[in-house]
Design a protein around this motif. Structure first.
Motif, PDB file in Angstrom:
ATOM      1  N   PHE A  23      28.861  48.916  36.604  1.00 14.15           N
ATOM      2  CA  PHE A  23      29.986  49.609  35.971  1.00 14.15           C
ATOM      3  C   PHE A  23      31.235  48.734  35.920  1.00 14.15           C
ATOM      4  CE2 PHE A  23      33.463  52.559  35.441  1.00 14.15           C
ATOM      5  CZ  PHE A  23      32.985  53.373  34.426  1.00 14.15           C
ATOM      6  N   CYS A  24      31.524  48.031  36.980  1.00 12.95           N
ATOM      7  CA  CYS A  24      32.729  47.203  37.049  1.00 12.95           C
ATOM      8  C   CYS A  24      32.549  45.852  36.382  1.00 12.95           C
ATOM      9  CB  CYS A  24      33.149  46.988  38.498  1.00 12.95           C
ATOM     10  SG  CYS A  24      31.950  45.998  39.452  1.00 12.95           S
ATOM     11  N   THR A  25      31.317  45.429  36.178  1.00 13.32           N
ATOM     12  CA  THR A  25      31.007  44.067  35.760  1.00 13.32           C
ATOM     13  C   THR A  25      31.676  43.633  34.455  1.00 13.32           C
ATOM     14  OG1 THR A  25      28.909  44.244  36.946  1.00 13.32           O
ATOM     15  CG2 THR A  25      29.121  42.429  35.374  1.00 13.32           C
ATOM     16  N   PRO A  26      31.674  44.445  33.392  1.00 10.82           N
ATOM     17  CA  PRO A  26      32.317  43.972  32.157  1.00 10.82           C
ATOM     18  C   PRO A  26      33.790  43.602  32.349  1.00 10.82           C
ATOM     19  CG  PRO A  26      30.956  45.877  31.687  1.00 10.82           C
ATOM     20  CD  PRO A  26      31.010  45.740  33.186  1.00 10.82           C
ATOM     21  N   GLY A  27      34.525  44.414  33.057  1.00  9.10           N
ATOM     22  CA  GLY A  27      35.937  44.123  33.289  1.00  9.10           C
ATOM     23  C   GLY A  27      36.135  42.888  34.137  1.00  9.10           C
ATOM     24  N   ILE A  28      35.300  42.722  35.162  1.00  9.50           N
ATOM     25  CA  ILE A  28      35.399  41.539  36.013  1.00  9.50           C
ATOM     26  C   ILE A  28      35.073  40.289  35.204  1.00  9.50           C
ATOM     27  CG2 ILE A  28      34.378  40.337  37.984  1.00  9.50           C
ATOM     28  CD1 ILE A  28      34.109  43.081  39.360  1.00  9.50           C
ATOM     29  N   LEU A  29      34.027  40.350  34.391  1.00  5.93           N
ATOM     30  CA  LEU A  29      33.674  39.198  33.567  1.00  5.93           C
ATOM     31  C   LEU A  29      34.824  38.792  32.650  1.00  5.93           C
ATOM     32  CD1 LEU A  29      29.991  40.059  32.615  1.00  5.93           C
ATOM     33  CD2 LEU A  29      30.754  38.062  33.924  1.00  5.93           C
ATOM     34  N   MET A  30      35.460  39.766  32.030  1.00  2.00           N
ATOM     35  CA  MET A  30      36.537  39.445  31.090  1.00  2.00           C
ATOM     36  C   MET A  30      37.735  38.838  31.824  1.00  2.00           C
ATOM     37  SD  MET A  30      34.811  40.082  28.526  1.00  2.00           S
ATOM     38  CE  MET A  30      35.990  39.509  27.334  1.00  2.00           C
ATOM     39  N   SER A  31      38.064  39.365  32.981  1.00  2.00           N
ATOM     40  CA  SER A  31      39.150  38.770  33.768  1.00  2.00           C
ATOM     41  C   SER A  31      38.759  37.369  34.237  1.00  2.00           C
ATOM     42  CB  SER A  31      39.486  39.636  34.983  1.00  2.00           C
ATOM     43  OG  SER A  31      40.163  40.797  34.585  1.00  2.00           O
ATOM     44  N   ALA A  32      37.494  37.194  34.597  1.00  2.00           N
ATOM     45  CA  ALA A  32      37.036  35.899  35.092  1.00  2.00           C
ATOM     46  C   ALA A  32      37.070  34.833  34.004  1.00  2.00           C
ATOM     47  CB  ALA A  32      35.628  36.026  35.688  1.00  2.00           C
ATOM     48  N   VAL A  33      36.824  35.204  32.758  1.00  2.00           N
ATOM     49  CA  VAL A  33      36.911  34.243  31.656  1.00  2.00           C
ATOM     50  C   VAL A  33      38.336  33.716  31.551  1.00  2.00           C
ATOM     51  CG1 VAL A  33      36.855  33.991  29.133  1.00  2.00           C
ATOM     52  CG2 VAL A  33      34.962  35.119  30.306  1.00  2.00           C
ATOM     53  N   GLU A  34      39.299  34.630  31.516  1.00  2.00           N
ATOM     54  CA  GLU A  34      40.699  34.203  31.438  1.00  2.00           C
ATOM     55  C   GLU A  34      41.067  33.367  32.664  1.00  2.00           C
ATOM     56  OE1 GLU A  34      45.182  36.050  31.215  1.00  2.00           O
ATOM     57  OE2 GLU A  34      43.721  36.847  32.636  1.00  2.00           O
ATOM     58  N   PHE A  35      40.677  33.839  33.835  1.00  2.00           N
ATOM     59  CA  PHE A  35      41.014  33.167  35.088  1.00  2.00           C
ATOM     60  C   PHE A  35      40.449  31.750  35.124  1.00  2.00           C
ATOM     61  CE2 PHE A  35      39.816  32.166  39.515  1.00  2.00           C
ATOM     62  CZ  PHE A  35      41.081  32.139  40.084  1.00  2.00           C
ATOM     63  N   ALA A  36      39.176  31.597  34.782  1.00  2.00           N
ATOM     64  CA  ALA A  36      38.525  30.282  34.843  1.00  2.00           C
ATOM     65  C   ALA A  36      39.190  29.291  33.892  1.00  2.00           C
ATOM     66  CB  ALA A  36      37.043  30.416  34.524  1.00  2.00           C
ATOM     67  N   ASN A  37      39.660  29.778  32.769  1.00  2.00           N
ATOM     68  CA  ASN A  37      40.313  28.884  31.816  1.00  2.00           C
ATOM     69  C   ASN A  37      41.741  28.543  32.220  1.00  2.00           C
ATOM     70  OD1 ASN A  37      38.131  28.497  30.090  1.00  2.00           O
ATOM     71  ND2 ASN A  37      38.514  30.441  29.093  1.00  2.00           N
ATOM     72  N   SER A  38      42.398  29.440  32.941  1.00  2.00           N
ATOM     73  CA  SER A  38      43.785  29.172  33.339  1.00  2.00           C
ATOM     74  C   SER A  38      43.882  28.516  34.720  1.00  2.00           C
ATOM     75  CB  SER A  38      44.605  30.472  33.326  1.00  2.00           C
ATOM     76  OG  SER A  38      44.117  31.369  34.295  1.00  2.00           O
ATOM     77  N   CYS A  39      42.823  28.611  35.493  1.00  2.00           N
ATOM     78  CA  CYS A  39      42.822  28.043  36.852  1.00  2.00           C
ATOM     79  C   CYS A  39      41.505  27.287  37.037  1.00  2.00           C
ATOM     80  CB  CYS A  39      42.968  29.179  37.867  1.00  2.00           C
ATOM     81  SG  CYS A  39      43.212  28.627  39.551  1.00  2.00           S
ATOM     82  N   PRO A  40      41.425  26.054  36.516  1.00  2.00           N
ATOM     83  CA  PRO A  40      40.151  25.336  36.488  1.00  2.00           C
ATOM     84  C   PRO A  40      39.612  24.880  37.841  1.00  2.00           C
ATOM     85  CG  PRO A  40      41.915  23.962  35.645  1.00  2.00           C
ATOM     86  CD  PRO A  40      42.497  25.321  35.872  1.00  2.00           C
ATOM     87  N   ASP A  41      40.435  24.904  38.874  1.00  2.00           N
ATOM     88  CA  ASP A  41      39.973  24.466  40.191  1.00  2.00           C
ATOM     89  C   ASP A  41      40.464  25.437  41.262  1.00  2.00           C
ATOM     90  OD1 ASP A  41      38.653  22.862  42.007  1.00  2.00           O
ATOM     91  OD2 ASP A  41      40.338  21.461  42.228  1.00  2.00           O
ATOM     92  N   PRO A  42      40.021  26.707  41.182  1.00  2.00           N
ATOM     93  CA  PRO A  42      40.547  27.708  42.109  1.00  2.00           C
ATOM     94  C   PRO A  42      39.924  27.621  43.496  1.00  2.00           C
ATOM     95  CG  PRO A  42      38.863  28.703  40.760  1.00  2.00           C
ATOM     96  CD  PRO A  42      39.040  27.279  40.273  1.00  2.00           C
ATOM     97  N   THR A  43      40.685  28.071  44.447  1.00  2.00           N
ATOM     98  CA  THR A  43      40.154  28.226  45.797  1.00  2.00           C
ATOM     99  C   THR A  43      39.454  29.579  45.877  1.00  2.00           C
ATOM    100  OG1 THR A  43      42.131  29.333  46.623  1.00  2.00           O
ATOM    101  CG2 THR A  43      42.093  26.901  46.748  1.00  2.00           C
ATOM    102  N   THR A  44      38.685  29.758  46.925  1.00  2.00           N
ATOM    103  CA  THR A  44      38.041  31.060  47.139  1.00  2.00           C
ATOM    104  C   THR A  44      39.101  32.144  47.266  1.00  2.00           C
ATOM    105  OG1 THR A  44      36.159  29.994  48.218  1.00  2.00           O
ATOM    106  CG2 THR A  44      36.484  32.341  48.672  1.00  2.00           C
ATOM    107  N   GLU A  45      40.199  31.844  47.915  1.00  2.00           N
ATOM    108  CA  GLU A  45      41.281  32.831  48.071  1.00  2.00           C
ATOM    109  C   GLU A  45      41.892  33.215  46.721  1.00  2.00           C
ATOM    110  OE1 GLU A  45      42.008  34.693  50.750  1.00  2.00           O
ATOM    111  OE2 GLU A  45      40.261  33.650  51.560  1.00  2.00           O
ATOM    112  N   GLU A  46      42.043  32.247  45.825  1.00  2.00           N
ATOM    113  CA  GLU A  46      42.582  32.554  44.497  1.00  2.00           C
ATOM    114  C   GLU A  46      41.621  33.438  43.704  1.00  2.00           C
ATOM    115  OE1 GLU A  46      45.420  28.754  43.427  1.00  2.00           O
ATOM    116  OE2 GLU A  46      43.241  28.429  43.426  1.00  2.00           O
TER     117      GLU A  46
END
Length: 174
Positions: free
Chosen positions: A109-132
């Protein structure tokens, strides 16, 4: 005597997952409802309807947005991507592949929203820490997985991105 007024409609036009949609909508219709009811894109889930759970997150002009907090008329002229737009030509998006490999979903149920946020996040933060990654996920409620697999999946996808694959939000790597 009760007087019933006619509903007012406003014509909206937007590109969703590469396809132009032009529809009359009530001014107060939420983007989440427009996507599900008018466009038939039911991958965008509606959970809390208050912007708390994150299940309805979509990309609007590349930015993660809670579609339950935005009116369809506010999306006039925008480029929207829903979870249905991630996979291309039958090939899952790299984040979708990583979610599958890391067992990052259960009920989904939560997966589509998480995926969409993760796409934006991965593109804006290319080397994130686990905490980020955990901080980004703090805006999403998942009642099944405990987040461990989700964090691992995002880390895996981001590591692949660092190795040369760009998660461009179109479902294709560059």
């Amino acid at each position: 005597m009760i007087k019933v007024s006619k509903k007012e409609f406003v014509e909206v036009r937007m590109r969703i997952n590469g396809k132009v949609y032009e529809e009359p909508v009530e001014p107060r219709k939420l983007l989440s409802d427009f996507l599900r009811e008018d466009c038939g894109l039911t991958g965008t889930h509606v959970g809390c309807e208050h912007g708390v759970c994150g299940a309805c997150t979509v990309l609007v002009n590349g930015s993660a947005v809670r579609s339950c907090l935005m009116f369809a008329v506010q999306a006039e002229g925008t480029e929207i991507m829903t979870v249905e737009g991630l996979a291309k030509d039958g090939q899952p998006h790299p984040l979708q592949e990583a979610f599958s490999e890391c067992h990052a979903l259960q009920c989904g149920f939560c997966t589509p929203g998480i995926l969409m946020s993760a796409v934006e996040f991965a593109n804006s933060c290319p080397d994130p820490t686990t905490e980020e990654i955990k901080e980004m996920l703090s805006g999403h409620l998942c009642r099944c997985t405990g987040y461990k697999g989700i964090v691992e999946a995002i880390e895996k996808a981001v590591n692949r991105q660092k190795e040369g694959e760009k998660l461009n939000g179109s479902g294709n790597t560059v």
